[in-house]
Motif scaffolding. Structure first.
Motif, PDB file in Angstrom:
ATOM      1  N   ALA A   1      28.235  58.287  45.465  1.00  0.00           N
ATOM      2  CA  ALA A   1      28.044  58.100  44.102  1.00  0.00           C
ATOM      3  C   ALA A   1      29.373  57.492  43.566  1.00  0.00           C
ATOM      4  CB  ALA A   1      27.514  59.104  43.219  1.00  0.00           C
ATOM      5  N   ALA A   2      30.544  58.503  44.195  1.00  0.00           N
ATOM      6  CA  ALA A   2      32.022  57.974  43.663  1.00  0.00           C
ATOM      7  C   ALA A   2      32.219  56.590  44.358  1.00  0.00           C
ATOM      8  CB  ALA A   2      32.981  59.089  44.232  1.00  0.00           C
ATOM      9  N   ILE A   3      31.724  56.389  45.721  1.00  0.00           N
ATOM     10  CA  ILE A   3      32.101  55.131  46.302  1.00  0.00           C
ATOM     11  C   ILE A   3      31.634  54.142  45.755  1.00  0.00           C
ATOM     12  CG2 ILE A   3      31.954  54.031  48.421  1.00  0.00           C
ATOM     13  CD1 ILE A   3      32.502  56.803  49.840  1.00  0.00           C
ATOM     14  N   VAL A   4      30.193  54.036  45.339  1.00  0.00           N
ATOM     15  CA  VAL A   4      29.259  53.271  44.551  1.00  0.00           C
ATOM     16  C   VAL A   4      30.175  52.729  43.528  1.00  0.00           C
ATOM     17  CG1 VAL A   4      27.242  52.800  43.691  1.00  0.00           C
ATOM     18  CG2 VAL A   4      27.407  53.741  45.779  1.00  0.00           C
ATOM     19  N   LYS A   5      30.441  53.883  42.745  1.00  0.00           N
ATOM     20  CA  LYS A   5      31.186  53.508  41.241  1.00  0.00           C
ATOM     21  C   LYS A   5      32.504  52.663  41.351  1.00  0.00           C
ATOM     22  CE  LYS A   5      29.598  57.506  38.607  1.00  0.00           C
ATOM     23  NZ  LYS A   5      29.879  58.677  37.998  1.00  0.00           N
ATOM     24  N   LEU A   6      33.229  52.926  42.558  1.00  0.00           N
ATOM     25  CA  LEU A   6      34.516  52.610  42.945  1.00  0.00           C
ATOM     26  C   LEU A   6      34.131  51.121  43.250  1.00  0.00           C
ATOM     27  CD1 LEU A   6      37.530  52.721  43.186  1.00  0.00           C
ATOM     28  CD2 LEU A   6      37.289  53.198  45.400  1.00  0.00           C
ATOM     29  N   LEU A   7      33.074  50.719  44.011  1.00  0.00           N
ATOM     30  CA  LEU A   7      32.790  49.242  44.343  1.00  0.00           C
ATOM     31  C   LEU A   7      32.397  48.679  43.209  1.00  0.00           C
ATOM     32  CD1 LEU A   7      31.024  49.949  47.781  1.00  0.00           C
ATOM     33  CD2 LEU A   7      33.339  48.895  47.449  1.00  0.00           C
ATOM     34  N   CYS A   8      31.610  49.151  42.356  1.00  0.00           N
ATOM     35  CA  CYS A   8      31.310  48.493  41.248  1.00  0.00           C
ATOM     36  C   CYS A   8      32.217  48.051  40.263  1.00  0.00           C
ATOM     37  CB  CYS A   8      30.284  49.330  40.282  1.00  0.00           C
ATOM     38  SG  CYS A   8      28.544  49.563  41.140  1.00  0.00           S
ATOM     39  N   VAL A   9      33.201  49.063  40.218  1.00  0.00           N
ATOM     40  CA  VAL A   9      34.460  48.578  39.302  1.00  0.00           C
ATOM     41  C   VAL A   9      35.227  47.478  40.023  1.00  0.00           C
ATOM     42  CG1 VAL A   9      36.662  49.448  38.513  1.00  0.00           C
ATOM     43  CG2 VAL A   9      34.671  50.783  38.306  1.00  0.00           C
ATOM     44  N   LEU A  10      35.312  47.489  41.467  1.00  0.00           N
ATOM     45  CA  LEU A  10      36.162  46.610  41.947  1.00  0.00           C
ATOM     46  C   LEU A  10      35.327  45.150  42.159  1.00  0.00           C
ATOM     47  CD1 LEU A  10      37.384  48.517  45.335  1.00  0.00           C
ATOM     48  CD2 LEU A  10      38.616  47.741  43.410  1.00  0.00           C
ATOM     49  N   VAL A  11      34.255  45.111  42.227  1.00  0.00           N
ATOM     50  CA  VAL A  11      33.636  44.238  42.064  1.00  0.00           C
ATOM     51  C   VAL A  11      33.474  43.210  40.815  1.00  0.00           C
ATOM     52  CG1 VAL A  11      31.053  43.086  41.850  1.00  0.00           C
ATOM     53  CG2 VAL A  11      31.701  44.406  44.051  1.00  0.00           C
ATOM     54  N   LEU A  12      33.329  44.119  39.590  1.00  0.00           N
ATOM     55  CA  LEU A  12      33.727  43.665  38.104  1.00  0.00           C
ATOM     56  C   LEU A  12      34.820  43.087  38.061  1.00  0.00           C
ATOM     57  CD1 LEU A  12      32.218  43.562  35.543  1.00  0.00           C
ATOM     58  CD2 LEU A  12      33.249  45.773  35.095  1.00  0.00           C
ATOM     59  N   ALA A  13      35.995  43.922  38.605  1.00  0.00           N
ATOM     60  CA  ALA A  13      37.187  43.384  38.390  1.00  0.00           C
ATOM     61  C   ALA A  13      37.661  41.963  39.067  1.00  0.00           C
ATOM     62  CB  ALA A  13      38.509  44.308  38.844  1.00  0.00           C
ATOM     63  N   GLY A  14      36.950  42.068  40.365  1.00  0.00           N
ATOM     64  CA  GLY A  14      37.206  40.787  41.150  1.00  0.00           C
ATOM     65  C   GLY A  14      36.230  39.685  40.374  1.00  0.00           C
ATOM     66  N   GLY A  15      34.998  39.727  39.870  1.00  0.00           N
ATOM     67  CA  GLY A  15      34.357  38.957  39.268  1.00  0.00           C
ATOM     68  C   GLY A  15      35.180  38.270  38.000  1.00  0.00           C
ATOM     69  N   LEU A  16      35.697  39.162  37.070  1.00  0.00           N
ATOM     70  CA  LEU A  16      36.806  38.822  35.960  1.00  0.00           C
ATOM     71  C   LEU A  16      37.793  37.999  36.497  1.00  0.00           C
ATOM     72  CD1 LEU A  16      36.574  41.747  33.700  1.00  0.00           C
ATOM     73  CD2 LEU A  16      35.286  39.851  33.388  1.00  0.00           C
ATOM     74  N   ALA A  17      38.297  38.319  37.501  1.00  0.00           N
ATOM     75  CA  ALA A  17      39.524  37.493  38.182  1.00  0.00           C
ATOM     76  C   ALA A  17      38.959  36.152  38.580  1.00  0.00           C
ATOM     77  CB  ALA A  17      40.370  38.318  39.164  1.00  0.00           C
ATOM     78  N   ASN A  18      37.881  36.120  39.302  1.00  0.00           N
ATOM     79  CA  ASN A  18      37.336  34.906  39.702  1.00  0.00           C
ATOM     80  C   ASN A  18      36.961  33.938  38.330  1.00  0.00           C
ATOM     81  OD1 ASN A  18      36.511  32.961  41.432  1.00  0.00           O
ATOM     82  ND2 ASN A  18      34.684  33.833  41.947  1.00  0.00           N
ATOM     83  N   ALA A  19      36.405  34.366  37.332  1.00  0.00           N
ATOM     84  CA  ALA A  19      35.934  33.673  36.342  1.00  0.00           C
ATOM     85  C   ALA A  19      37.201  33.195  35.531  1.00  0.00           C
ATOM     86  CB  ALA A  19      35.128  34.559  35.407  1.00  0.00           C
ATOM     87  N   TYR A  20      38.353  33.857  35.491  1.00  0.00           N
ATOM     88  CA  TYR A  20      39.383  33.599  34.821  1.00  0.00           C
ATOM     89  C   TYR A  20      40.198  32.328  35.694  1.00  0.00           C
ATOM     90  CZ  TYR A  20      44.293  33.708  33.408  1.00  0.00           C
ATOM     91  OH  TYR A  20      45.505  33.230  32.768  1.00  0.00           O
ATOM     92  N   ILE A  21      40.096  32.507  36.942  1.00  0.00           N
ATOM     93  CA  ILE A  21      40.827  31.253  37.754  1.00  0.00           C
ATOM     94  C   ILE A  21      39.783  30.146  37.660  1.00  0.00           C
ATOM     95  CG2 ILE A  21      41.049  30.587  40.127  1.00  0.00           C
ATOM     96  CD1 ILE A  21      41.912  33.580  40.929  1.00  0.00           C
ATOM     97  N   TYR A  22      38.308  30.395  37.641  1.00  0.00           N
ATOM     98  CA  TYR A  22      37.613  29.122  37.441  1.00  0.00           C
ATOM     99  C   TYR A  22      37.786  28.244  36.217  1.00  0.00           C
ATOM    100  CZ  TYR A  22      33.344  26.683  36.674  1.00  0.00           C
ATOM    101  OH  TYR A  22      32.397  25.567  36.732  1.00  0.00           O
ATOM    102  N   LEU A  23      37.890  29.275  35.173  1.00  0.00           N
ATOM    103  CA  LEU A  23      38.052  28.619  33.609  1.00  0.00           C
ATOM    104  C   LEU A  23      39.372  28.035  33.752  1.00  0.00           C
ATOM    105  CD1 LEU A  23      36.279  31.418  31.475  1.00  0.00           C
ATOM    106  CD2 LEU A  23      35.286  29.235  32.141  1.00  0.00           C
ATOM    107  N   THR A  24      40.453  28.695  34.201  1.00  0.00           N
ATOM    108  CA  THR A  24      41.912  27.904  34.027  1.00  0.00           C
ATOM    109  C   THR A  24      41.687  26.657  34.698  1.00  0.00           C
ATOM    110  OG1 THR A  24      42.743  30.392  33.990  1.00  0.00           O
ATOM    111  CG2 THR A  24      44.243  28.553  34.526  1.00  0.00           C
TER     112      THR A  24
END
Length: 149
Positions: A27-50
């Motif tokens: 469960a802890a690993i899944v939560k950590l992966l979700c947080v990392l995927v969310l952070a990566g998605g936000l970073a990717n969206a920021y790069i795309y919009l820029t």
């Protein structure tokens, strides 16, 4: 004097020293992966919009440059028009091409009845021609918009 509580706790029974179960680790690993995927998605969206903003700015600058060139061309054409419609140029052209200009004969002059552009779609060509009587050309009469029979 004994100041300890009635139950004695051992080092094994403390909650801090227990080894987490496999389910809790997963469960802890899944939560950590979700947080990392969310952070990566936000970073990717920021790069795309820029990137899109940069491309849009580039297109805006290109369009502004084209507008500037068209404005310069229009100014140049206005200057040329003024030059060619000025009397000195017309006088020189008359002399250059040896034009024999004279006043118009009375039959050459016609008046045109202009209607406002807003009314033009509502008025048919036939009704305008009927009121003016047609145009006289080379031994035949042509009525505007009215078919002769």
């Amino acid at each position: 004097m004994n100041i300890q509580s009635g139950k004695m706790r051992t080092a094994d029974s403390r909650t801090g020293n227990r080894q987490p179960s496999v389910g809790r680790r997963a469960a802890a690993i899944v939560k950590l992966l979700c947080v990392l995927v969310l952070a990566g998605g936000l970073a990717n969206a920021y790069i795309y919009l820029t990137q899109k903003i940069t491309e849009t700015d580039r297109e805006i600058r290109k369009t502004q440059h084209e507008i500037h060139l068209v404005d310069r061309e229009l100014d140049s054409l206005r200057v040329r028009r003024e030059k060619f419609t000025a009397w000195p140029h017309i006088r020189d052209s008359i002399a250059k091409y040896n034009l024999k200009l004279h006043l118009a004969e009375p039959g050459q002059i016609r008046s045109l009845a202009l209607i406002p552009p807003a009314l033009a779609p509502n008025v048919s060509v036939a009704s305008r021609a009927a009121g003016q009587g047609g145009i006289r050309t080379a031994a035949r009469t042509v009525d505007r918009g009215v078919r002769q029979q």
